[in-house]
Scaffold this motif. Structure first.
Motif, short mmCIF file in Angstrom:
data_model
loop_
_atom_site.label_atom_id
_atom_site.label_comp_id
_atom_site.label_asym_id
_atom_site.label_seq_id
_atom_site.Cartn_x
_atom_site.Cartn_y
_atom_site.Cartn_z
N LEU A 1 36.89 51.13 30.76
CA LEU A 1 37.73 50.36 31.67
C LEU A 1 37.26 50.57 33.10
O LEU A 1 37.24 51.69 33.59
CB LEU A 1 39.18 50.82 31.51
CG LEU A 1 40.22 50.12 32.36
CD1 LEU A 1 40.29 48.65 31.99
CD2 LEU A 1 41.56 50.78 32.15
N GLU B 1 38.56 42.37 38.18
CA GLU B 1 37.86 43.04 37.10
C GLU B 1 36.89 42.08 36.41
O GLU B 1 37.26 40.97 36.02
CB GLU B 1 38.88 43.54 36.08
CG GLU B 1 38.29 44.15 34.86
CD GLU B 1 39.31 44.38 33.77
OE1 GLU B 1 39.00 45.19 32.89
OE2 GLU B 1 40.39 43.77 33.79
N ILE C 1 35.21 41.27 33.14
CA ILE C 1 35.48 41.67 31.75
C ILE C 1 34.41 41.22 30.77
O ILE C 1 34.35 41.73 29.66
CB ILE C 1 36.86 41.20 31.26
CG1 ILE C 1 36.95 39.69 31.29
CG2 ILE C 1 37.97 41.85 32.05
CD1 ILE C 1 38.03 39.18 30.36
N ALA C 2 33.57 40.25 31.17
CA ALA C 2 32.53 39.80 30.24
C ALA C 2 31.38 39.15 31.00
O ALA C 2 31.58 38.43 31.96
CB ALA C 2 33.10 38.80 29.24
N ILE D 1 35.18 36.51 24.82
CA ILE D 1 36.40 36.95 25.49
C ILE D 1 37.44 37.29 24.43
O ILE D 1 37.65 36.53 23.49
CB ILE D 1 36.97 35.81 26.38
CG1 ILE D 1 35.92 35.23 27.32
CG2 ILE D 1 38.20 36.29 27.14
CD1 ILE D 1 35.33 36.19 28.28
N HIS D 2 38.09 38.43 24.60
CA HIS D 2 39.17 38.81 23.70
C HIS D 2 40.39 39.16 24.54
O HIS D 2 40.26 39.83 25.57
CB HIS D 2 38.74 40.02 22.84
CG HIS D 2 39.68 40.26 21.72
ND1 HIS D 2 40.90 40.90 21.89
CD2 HIS D 2 39.61 39.94 20.41
CE1 HIS D 2 41.53 40.96 20.74
NE2 HIS D 2 40.77 40.38 19.82
N ARG E 1 42.58 41.35 24.32
CA ARG E 1 42.72 42.79 24.53
C ARG E 1 42.01 43.22 25.81
O ARG E 1 42.53 43.98 26.61
CB ARG E 1 42.16 43.54 23.32
CG ARG E 1 42.10 45.03 23.47
CD ARG E 1 41.47 45.72 22.25
NE ARG E 1 40.15 45.19 21.94
CZ ARG E 1 39.83 44.55 20.82
NH1 ARG E 1 40.73 44.35 19.89
NH2 ARG E 1 38.60 44.11 20.61
N GLU E 2 40.80 42.71 26.02
CA GLU E 2 40.02 43.07 27.21
C GLU E 2 40.62 42.47 28.47
O GLU E 2 40.57 43.07 29.54
CB GLU E 2 38.57 42.61 27.05
CG GLU E 2 37.88 43.16 25.82
CD GLU E 2 37.97 44.66 25.71
OE1 GLU E 2 37.80 45.36 26.74
OE2 GLU E 2 38.21 45.16 24.61
N LYS F 1 44.05 44.63 29.16
CA LYS F 1 44.02 46.10 29.19
C LYS F 1 44.25 46.63 30.61
O LYS F 1 45.14 47.43 30.85
CB LYS F 1 42.69 46.61 28.64
CG LYS F 1 42.62 48.10 28.53
CD LYS F 1 41.33 48.68 27.95
CE LYS F 1 40.28 47.76 27.49
NZ LYS F 1 39.09 48.45 26.96
N CYS G 1 42.55 34.11 35.38
CA CYS G 1 41.21 34.25 34.82
C CYS G 1 40.28 33.28 35.54
O CYS G 1 40.68 32.16 35.87
CB CYS G 1 41.21 33.96 33.33
SG CYS G 1 42.03 35.24 32.36
#
Length: 131
Positions: free
Chosen positions: A2, A52, A54-55, A64-65, A67-68, A71, A83
């Motif tokens: 993270l 952040e 994330i991908a 992309i999930h 959860r990510e 979190k 997003c």
């Protein structure tokens, strides 16, 4: 692992109340050669409290999930999230996958009490809000 790129209030308060404000903040993303997905963490006044990555994907996709996505939002006590991702082709038109993941993220956000307030796609000098 993270990694929130920015935590706490920035020196200059940035309020993200419109897709244009998000585009202004994330404009350099239009020059990326691969898809990148960022989550912007907001407080109750829609001020940025975290950013952040994330991908990082390839030319035409990134995995992309939910959860990510959520979190760090939970850890960061985010009130809501936005997003943002780019389309290296320059065309910000949402794909079917973009629409599907947005629907999933919206549902997860409702369950967690951290709403997804927008999903912005950035292209060459332009953007589209999926909402």
């Amino acid at each position: 692992m993270l990694k929130v790129l920015q935590v706490g209030r920035p020196a200059k308060k940035i309020q993200l109340c419109s897709p244009q404000a998000v585009f202004n903040l994330m404009k350099p993303l239009q020059f990326a050669d691969r898809e990148q997905m960022f989550v912007l963490h907001l407080d109750t006044g829609k001020y940025l409290i975290g950013k952040e990555l994330i991908a990082v994907g390839k030319l035409d996709s990134a995995i992309i999930h939910p959860r990510e996505v959520f979190k760090a939002a939970v850890v960061n006590n985010s009130h809501s999230i936005i997003c943002v991702h780019n389309h290296p082709t320059g065309d910000p038109t949402p794909s079917e996958n973009d629409r599907d993941i947005t629907t999933r993220l919206r549902a997860v956000g409702e369950l967690l009490g951290i709403p997804l307030v927008d999903h912005i796609i950035i292209g060459a000098g332009k953007y589209i809000s999926i909402f």
